[in-house]
Enzyme design. Structure first.
Site, PDB file in Angstrom:
ATOM      1  N   ARG A  80      10.738   2.167  -7.410  1.00  0.00           N
ATOM      2  CA  ARG A  80       9.684   3.088  -6.946  1.00  0.00           C
ATOM      3  C   ARG A  80       9.410   2.878  -5.459  1.00  0.00           C
ATOM      4  O   ARG A  80       9.159   3.847  -4.733  1.00  0.00           O
ATOM      5  CB  ARG A  80       8.412   2.927  -7.771  1.00  0.00           C
ATOM      6  N   LYS A 183       4.071   6.165  -3.537  1.00  0.00           N
ATOM      7  CA  LYS A 183       2.973   5.211  -3.327  1.00  0.00           C
ATOM      8  C   LYS A 183       2.825   4.927  -1.831  1.00  0.00           C
ATOM      9  O   LYS A 183       3.194   3.840  -1.351  1.00  0.00           O
ATOM     10  CB  LYS A 183       3.258   3.945  -4.140  1.00  0.00           C
ATOM     11  N   GLU A 219      -5.102  12.609 -11.884  1.00  0.00           N
ATOM     12  CA  GLU A 219      -5.245  11.193 -12.217  1.00  0.00           C
ATOM     13  C   GLU A 219      -6.637  10.681 -11.932  1.00  0.00           C
ATOM     14  O   GLU A 219      -7.510  11.433 -11.494  1.00  0.00           O
ATOM     15  CB  GLU A 219      -4.220  10.268 -11.565  1.00  0.00           C
TER      16      GLU A 219
END
Ligand code: PLP
Ligand code: COI
Length: 342
Positions: A80, A183, A219
């Protein structure tokens, strides 16, 4: 000897002994280097300072009853970081380099690994920043990859007790074709005001909706959202949320337990029909949601003052795998071999 009140650790920063760094220069990564200082010196024109070339990861290491140190899904976090860095045009560390840096940082700071009984863990923060100077908006040519660790307790003081959250109606954390799925630090900057507004209104964090129609749930603070209805684990599918490794694990564990799974768009209007709601992530683990407040119509959706049965089963199973109390049937765990301190 260190004196840490392991049982009452907050989710915060405590300086540990060492961090590991690795520099990218002239098109290649150098050797891993050990640092004692927790300071970083930067060029004032570094791209991380001006143009947000910054990505990070969050993982945890756990000490088992057998004293072994386990890390959870390290390779998935390494991948990721590559996806996140690649999206904002950074050089990214190969999976092996990422994993080795994480292992070494844990070994070097073993005395900060909370004991099994405390229920605390060692939070691992891999960080990648553009350090090469530029003034025009373009990627840096030099990067720093750094890993530090810090012992942590639960992200929310309440631990596995429900928190209340507020729907953010007037702010978005990320745009559908933007950076919500990676991220990058900028996403967190964009979330600070909404979180503060939720907290000012007496809620722990903000629940974000889709930016286009404000119809679907995205989220919840720095964590994915899930809900339970009719023995079904339901979690949003959205372009603008981070693909949570914890959520992915819960989906697989739910299937193992014979719980149905739906990953799809989740409408706000469904909130009234859910039996349980929660947020999940490395820091949040599973944090049950007690109440959701919607400021648009002043409605409160109430899921109770205790975690529901499905959230509880999943929470206990996930934690048991992480601490080595249940078999690691999905091969998520890497054991950290100890080595002598320098
Ligand atoms: N969503 C956001 C915005 C996050 O910051 C995090 C934390 O990493 C998560 C979801 C949960 O992801 P993971 O389970 O991989 O930690
Ligand atoms: C994590 O769960 O690891 C996160 O990154 C959340 C956060 C504390 C930013």
């Amino acid at each position: 000897m260190i004196h840490i009140d392991w049982k009452n650790l907050p989710f915060g920063y405590i300086k540990t002994d060492y961090n590991i760094r690795c520099y990218y220069k002239n098109g290649q990564w150098g050797e891993l280097e050990i640092f004692g200082s927790d300071k970083v010196t930067l060029h004032m024109a570094a791209t991380c300072l001006h143009y947000g070339q910054e990505v990070f990861e969050g993982m945890k290491a756990f000490r088992g009853k057998d004293e072994k140190i386990r890390i959870f899904r390290c390779i998935d976090n390494a991948r990721r970081m590559q996806q996140s860095g690649d999206y904002i045009r950074m050089a990214t560390p190969p999976v092996e380099l990422f994993t080795e840096a994480v292992m070494q940082t844990i070994r070097l700071n073993e005395r900060f690994l909370p004991p099994y009984e405390s229920g605390a863990s060692l939070y691992i923060r891999p960080l990648l920043i553009g350090i090469g100077p530029t003034v025009g908006v373009k990627p840096a040519e030099e990067y720093l990859f750094l890993v530090f660790v810090t012992p942590v307790g639960p992200y929310f003081k309440t631990g596995f007790k429900p928190v209340n959250v507020m729907i953010s109606r007037n702010r978005d954390r990320a745009a559908p074709l933007g950076t919500g799925h990676v991220k990058v630090g900028g996403n967190y900057a964009a979330s600070l005001l909404a979180a503060e507004e939720a907290q000012r209104a007496g809620y722990s964090t903000a629940l974000y909706l889709d930016a286009k129609e404000k119809k679907y749930i995205d989220e919840c603070g720095p964590a994915n959202f899930f809900a339970v209805r009719d023995n079904t684990y339901i979690t949003p599918d959205s372009q603008s949320i981070l693909p949570s490794i914890t959520n992915d694990s819960l989906v697989l564990l739910a299937k193992d337990l014979g719980i149905k799974v739906e990953r799809r768009q989740v409408e706000v209007s469904e909130l009234e029909s859910f039996e349980e709601a929660g947020e999940c992530g490395t820091a949040a683990v599973i944090t049950p949601i007690g109440k959701i407040f919607d400021p648009e119509n002043n409605r409160i959706y109430d899921y109770g003052t205790e975690a529901g049965p499905v959230s509880s089963r999943l929470y206990h199973l996930l934690r048991a795998i992480q601490y080595g109390d249940e078999p690691d049937t999905h091969n998520w765990i890497t054991i950290v071999d100890p080595f002598p301190r320098p």
